[in-house]
Scaffold this motif. Structure first.
Motif, mmCIF file in Angstrom:
data_model
loop_
_atom_site.group_PDB
_atom_site.id
_atom_site.type_symbol
_atom_site.label_atom_id
_atom_site.label_comp_id
_atom_site.label_asym_id
_atom_site.label_seq_id
_atom_site.Cartn_x
_atom_site.Cartn_y
_atom_site.Cartn_z
ATOM 1 N N GLU A 266 -6.128 -4.466 -0.986
ATOM 2 C CA GLU A 266 -6.401 -5.273 -2.011
ATOM 3 C C GLU A 266 -5.246 -5.911 -2.633
ATOM 4 O O GLU A 266 -5.395 -7.184 -2.917
ATOM 5 C CB GLU A 266 -7.356 -4.617 -3.085
ATOM 6 N N ASP B 104 -10.279 -2.626 14.104
ATOM 7 C CA ASP B 104 -10.731 -1.445 14.755
ATOM 8 C C ASP B 104 -10.305 -1.590 16.349
ATOM 9 O O ASP B 104 -11.015 -2.254 16.820
ATOM 10 C CB ASP B 104 -12.118 -1.235 14.551
ATOM 11 N N VAL C 1 -7.044 -6.360 6.218
ATOM 12 C CA VAL C 1 -7.732 -5.278 6.825
ATOM 13 C C VAL C 1 -7.132 -5.143 8.243
ATOM 14 O O VAL C 1 -6.752 -6.415 8.789
ATOM 15 C CB VAL C 1 -9.201 -5.681 6.658
ATOM 16 N N SER D 117 0.885 -1.293 -0.009
ATOM 17 C CA SER D 117 0.030 0.075 -0.110
ATOM 18 C C SER D 117 0.762 1.298 0.029
ATOM 19 O O SER D 117 2.106 1.048 0.295
ATOM 20 C CB SER D 117 -0.930 -0.022 1.039
ATOM 21 N N GLU E 121 -6.357 -10.395 0.156
ATOM 22 C CA GLU E 121 -6.771 -8.871 0.838
ATOM 23 C C GLU E 121 -6.543 -9.125 2.384
ATOM 24 O O GLU E 121 -6.612 -10.220 3.044
ATOM 25 C CB GLU E 121 -8.176 -8.595 0.521
ATOM 26 N N THR F 39 -2.743 1.921 6.460
ATOM 27 C CA THR F 39 -4.163 1.715 6.237
ATOM 28 C C THR F 39 -5.025 1.765 7.568
ATOM 29 O O THR F 39 -4.760 1.242 8.667
ATOM 30 C CB THR F 39 -4.500 0.529 5.542
ATOM 31 N N GLN F 40 -5.946 2.510 7.382
ATOM 32 C CA GLN F 40 -6.800 2.770 8.593
ATOM 33 C C GLN F 40 -7.624 1.480 8.890
ATOM 34 O O GLN F 40 -8.028 0.793 8.079
ATOM 35 C CB GLN F 40 -7.931 4.143 8.288
ATOM 36 N N GLY G 96 -10.423 -1.197 9.283
ATOM 37 C CA GLY G 96 -11.596 -1.575 8.606
ATOM 38 C C GLY G 96 -11.444 -1.397 7.283
ATOM 39 O O GLY G 96 -12.205 -1.627 6.213
ATOM 40 N N GLU G 97 -10.236 -0.569 6.557
ATOM 41 C CA GLU G 97 -10.246 -0.332 4.985
ATOM 42 C C GLU G 97 -9.379 -1.358 4.359
ATOM 43 O O GLU G 97 -8.179 -1.857 4.864
ATOM 44 C CB GLU G 97 -9.381 0.862 4.989
ATOM 45 N N PRO G 98 -9.849 -2.326 3.640
ATOM 46 C CA PRO G 98 -9.215 -3.398 2.999
ATOM 47 C C PRO G 98 -8.000 -2.950 2.085
ATOM 48 O O PRO G 98 -8.061 -1.912 1.409
ATOM 49 C CB PRO G 98 -10.221 -4.136 1.976
#
Length: 330
Positions: free
Chosen positions: A25, A236, A233, A14, A231, A18-19, A21-23
């Motif tokens: 890919e 939270d 994630v 990425s 993927e 990444t925050q 809950g944000e997948p």
């Protein structure tokens, strides 16, 4: 690198952190393993299926997230960093872990209190599809790590798959002592109990001194890892506000909370809407010790539950427990 064959790797790519809950890919999961050299090479036909089974049955997977990636084809990027993480299969269905699109979630124990990875590989780059980063200590399931790992992968254009070159490592004898002898070695006329006995039968002997005490205690090996896309994630980590010790979530802490906690632990009673409230000592576990501590606080002057206790708040430590339902008055 004694634990390297116990792990599976996921590579996530990425452009930034990444925050929750944000997948992500663009990712890879280690889908295959094969022995290519070392003392164990003559037994590859026997060992490869066993190692593959261990890989596919693992409850946790190692995640690697590449940061500051600029090339969407994952072929050329002069400066990247790689975070070492642990993850679990979100749908808990092992049959689709390596189908090219399965989702994995990063586990809280591989993150610090701010949600950032505990381990970061620096000095990384991707040149003509060849990724290199590190060395750094790679996290593995169970709380251990592989010291001084240099990450190397050949990535297919677009990130549909990847493969590693031969990786040198050493496998301690006790690992094979814990693996049952496979068929036909587990029956007549062999009647072997462990994989170590099978290796001795085919003429493979230990050739490495792992701890430097002058005694050979491991087998040298080289192996290659293959990957498919997946993927992932981030979790939270915020949760809902609660008061620790308030099992019922009704805004009070009393004897009923201890009774309901014991009922939940031992007789199949209903669980709390906020598991964090039941973790009295905030060690990430819920067991009889928590009920005893709460009773001690209520009736014998014992220490109070860990914060948040006097007032509502969120868990200040990262652990697998969740608080899905906010407490009354919070």
């Amino acid at each position: 690198m004694r634990y390297l064959l116990k792990i599976s790797l996921i590579l996530a790519l990425s452009s930034s952190f990444t925050q929750a809950g944000e997948p992500i890919e663009d990712a890879f999961v280690n889908s295959g393993i094969s022995i290519t050299g070392g003392a164990l090479a003559p037994a590859a036909a026997i060992l490869d299926p066993i190692l593959q089974q261990q890989l596919t049955a693992s409850p946790q997977f190692n995640l690697l997230e590449i940061r500051d990636l600029d090339d969407p084809l994952m072929q050329d990027d002069a400066e990247v960093a790689v975070a070492s993480l642990l993850g679990i299969d979100v749908d808990e269905d092992p049959s689709n872990n390596f189908d090219g699109s399965n989702l994995f979630e990063v586990t809280p124990e591989s993150l610090d209190d701010s949600g950032e990875p505990l381990v970061l590989f620096g000095s990384g780059s991707i040149i003509a599809g060849e990724l290199s980063a590190g060395p750094a200590d790679l996290q593995i399931p169970g709380g251990g790590s592989l010291p001084g790992v240099l990450l190397q992968l050949t990535i297919e254009p677009g990130g549909t798959g990847a493969i590693s070159p031969s990786i040198p490592a050493s496998i301690p004898v006790e690992l094979f002592d814990a693996i049952p002898a496979p068929f036909p070695f587990d029956g007549f006329p062999f009647n072997y109990d462990t994989m170590t006995q099978v290796l001795e039968f085919v003429g493979i002997v230990v050739d490495t001194d792992l701890d430097g005490d002058g005694i050979l205690d491991a087998f040298s090996v080289e192996f290659s890892l293959s990957f498919v896309s997946c993927e992932l994630v981030y979790p939270d980590l915020t949760g809902s506000p609660f008061r620790r010790g308030d099992f019922g979530g009704d805004g009070t802490i009393d004897l009923s909370d201890s009774i309901n906690m014991l009922d939940y632990l031992f007789t199949g009673g209903a669980g709390p809407g906020c598991m964090d409230s039941t973790d009295i000592d905030d060690n990430g576990l819920v067991d009889i010790a928590d009920a005893v501590l709460l009773l001690g606080y209520l009736f014998t002057g014992g220490a109070p539950p860990a914060t948040p206790f006097d007032t509502c708040g969120e868990d200040s430590t990262i652990d697998p427990l969740e608080c899905l339902i906010p407490h009354q008055g919070c």
